[in-house]
Design an enzyme around this catalytic site. Structure first.
Site, short mmCIF file in Angstrom:
data_model
loop_
_atom_site.label_atom_id
_atom_site.label_comp_id
_atom_site.label_asym_id
_atom_site.label_seq_id
_atom_site.Cartn_x
_atom_site.Cartn_y
_atom_site.Cartn_z
N LEU A 33 0.82 -1.22 0.00
CA LEU A 33 0.00 0.00 0.00
C LEU A 33 0.85 1.27 0.00
O LEU A 33 1.91 1.33 0.61
CB LEU A 33 -0.94 0.00 1.21
CG LEU A 33 -1.90 -1.19 1.30
CD1 LEU A 33 -2.80 -1.06 2.54
CD2 LEU A 33 -2.76 -1.31 0.04
N HIS A 37 -3.40 4.22 -2.59
CA HIS A 37 -4.39 3.32 -1.97
C HIS A 37 -5.07 4.02 -0.78
O HIS A 37 -6.28 3.91 -0.60
CB HIS A 37 -3.70 2.07 -1.42
CG HIS A 37 -3.06 1.20 -2.46
ND1 HIS A 37 -1.69 1.02 -2.53
CD2 HIS A 37 -3.58 0.46 -3.47
CE1 HIS A 37 -1.42 0.18 -3.53
NE2 HIS A 37 -2.54 -0.17 -4.12
N GLY A 147 -9.16 3.49 -8.37
CA GLY A 147 -8.34 4.66 -8.71
C GLY A 147 -8.40 4.95 -10.21
O GLY A 147 -8.41 4.03 -11.03
N SER A 186 2.60 0.46 -6.75
CA SER A 186 3.35 -0.53 -5.96
C SER A 186 4.58 -0.98 -6.73
O SER A 186 5.56 -1.42 -6.13
CB SER A 186 2.47 -1.75 -5.67
OG SER A 186 1.30 -1.35 -5.01
P1 AMP Z 1 -3.52 -2.18 -6.96
O1 AMP Z 1 -3.11 -2.56 -5.56
O2 AMP Z 1 -2.39 -1.70 -7.79
O3 AMP Z 1 -4.35 -3.25 -7.63
O4 AMP Z 1 -4.48 -0.94 -6.81
C1 AMP Z 1 -5.63 -0.97 -6.01
C2 AMP Z 1 -6.47 0.25 -6.29
O5 AMP Z 1 -5.70 1.42 -5.99
C3 AMP Z 1 -6.88 0.36 -7.77
O6 AMP Z 1 -8.22 0.80 -7.84
C4 AMP Z 1 -5.93 1.39 -8.29
O7 AMP Z 1 -6.44 2.12 -9.40
C5 AMP Z 1 -5.75 2.30 -7.09
N1 AMP Z 1 -4.49 3.04 -7.20
C6 AMP Z 1 -3.26 2.55 -7.43
N2 AMP Z 1 -2.34 3.54 -7.54
C7 AMP Z 1 -3.05 4.69 -7.39
C8 AMP Z 1 -2.69 6.08 -7.41
N3 AMP Z 1 -1.44 6.49 -7.62
N4 AMP Z 1 -3.66 7.00 -7.22
C9 AMP Z 1 -4.95 6.60 -7.01
N5 AMP Z 1 -5.35 5.32 -6.98
C10 AMP Z 1 -4.42 4.39 -7.17
#
Ligand code: AMP
Length: 281
Positions: A33, A37, A147, A186
């Site tokens: 995270l 996130h 996101g 990440s």
């Molecule tokens: P992930 O853990 O990469 O699958 O991301 C989980 C959620 O966090 C997804 O809905 C992503 O679009 C959102 N997310 C990841 N990076 C960002 C960011 N820099 N800004 C906003 N939301 C994000």
């Protein structure tokens, strides 16, 4: 924060919350995270009475040559961060818990799953849609938070919810960036110091497009050409795509008369990064 490792435990916990009249928010993640996130957790806290986060590195959305094995895993630290944000429930199942051996049922959002990242990552969006549909059935949230960073994913989830009549509101939150403009991800931890500097070119190419658009340029071909010129300044950045598309169909936007999604994906060193910006005429 209550940590649920099994589907039964998660289902019982979220049902109890909803039966006591609470509006339940869900924030699906793959862990490791960062502030991006956390911005989703905060949006969920502000709109809901109870917030569930999930941490699940979904094997189904990784291709055979992709980074599933080395994807960052920081579970204990993630738990601390979620507790600090006062998240109420964490769903953290194992792959076997989520995918019963022999599972052969998938969700495919046809006509969208093969666009943008779906072109170079075959099966990726099928994996995403399938796991999100499963999470929605297990958690039964009132609202789910995603996101804008993963813009195509947000479009695909919205379409899935509409097409399958799922009674879930989808909230999409703005991209959170590092001070130099790099979109938080990440995967940024994979970048060498040199690659970390080069990676800012993705955002710079989007800013170039936005500036030209704001000055009146409405020809997508000209805008893409200008962006590619910026990207070429970093020869170690290998472009996958730079596209200007309709945000609801992900098809190229020939005329910029309505909202348009400008999306870029590139490999920096060995790390595939994505970024995007929305243009509003
Ligand atoms: P992930 O853990 O990469 O699958 O991301 C989980 C959620 O966090 C997804 O809905 C992503 O679009 C959102 N997310 C990841 N990076 C960002 C960011 N820099 N800004 C906003 N939301 C994000």
């Amino acid at each position: 924060m209550k940590i649920c490792k099994t589907i039964d435990e998660m289902r019982a916990t979220s049902r109890a919350a909803r039966h006591s009249g609470k509006r339940l928010g869900l924030v699906p993640t793959m862990g490791a995270l960062h502030d991006g996130h956390l911005s989703l957790m905060r949006a969920a806290k502000s709109k809901c009475d109870a917030v569930a986060a999930s941490i699940f590195i979904n094997p189904l959305q990784f291709g055979p040559t992709e980074d599933l094995a080395k994807y960052p895993r920081t579970f204990d630290h993630d738990v601390q961060m979620l507790e600090k944000e006062s998240v109420d429930i964490l769903f953290a199942p194992t792959p076997v818990e989520m995918y019963t051996p022999g599972a052969v049922t998938y969700v495919t959002v046809e006509g969208l799953s093969d666009k943008l990242c779906g072109k170079s990552r075959p099966g990726h969006f099928r994996g995403v849609a399938t796991v999100v549909a499963k999470l929605f059935h297990i958690v039964e949230p009132d609202v789910a938070f995603f996101g804008q960073k993963d813009a195509a994913q947000a479009t695909i989830i919205r379409r899935m919810v509409r097409d399958l009549n799922l009674p879930i509101e989808i909230a999409v939150c703005p991209i959170v960036r590092e001070p130099d403009g790099l979109a938080m991800s990440s995967r940024n931890v994979y970048l060498s110091p040199q690659d970390r500097k080069s990676a800012t070119v993705l955002n710079r190419s989007l800013i170039e497009v936005k500036q030209r658009f704001d000055q009146g340029e409405r020809n997508p071909t000209a805008l893409i050409k200008a962006a590619k010129k910026i990207l070429a300044q970093e020869p170690t950045v290998r472009l996958d795509y730079f596209e200007i598309v309709d945000p609801s169909t992900l098809d190229p936007a020939p005329k910029l008369t309505g909202p348009a999604l400008v999306a870029v994906a590139a490999v920096v060193g060995t790390t595939r990064l994505i970024d995007n910006i929305l243009l509003q005429p």
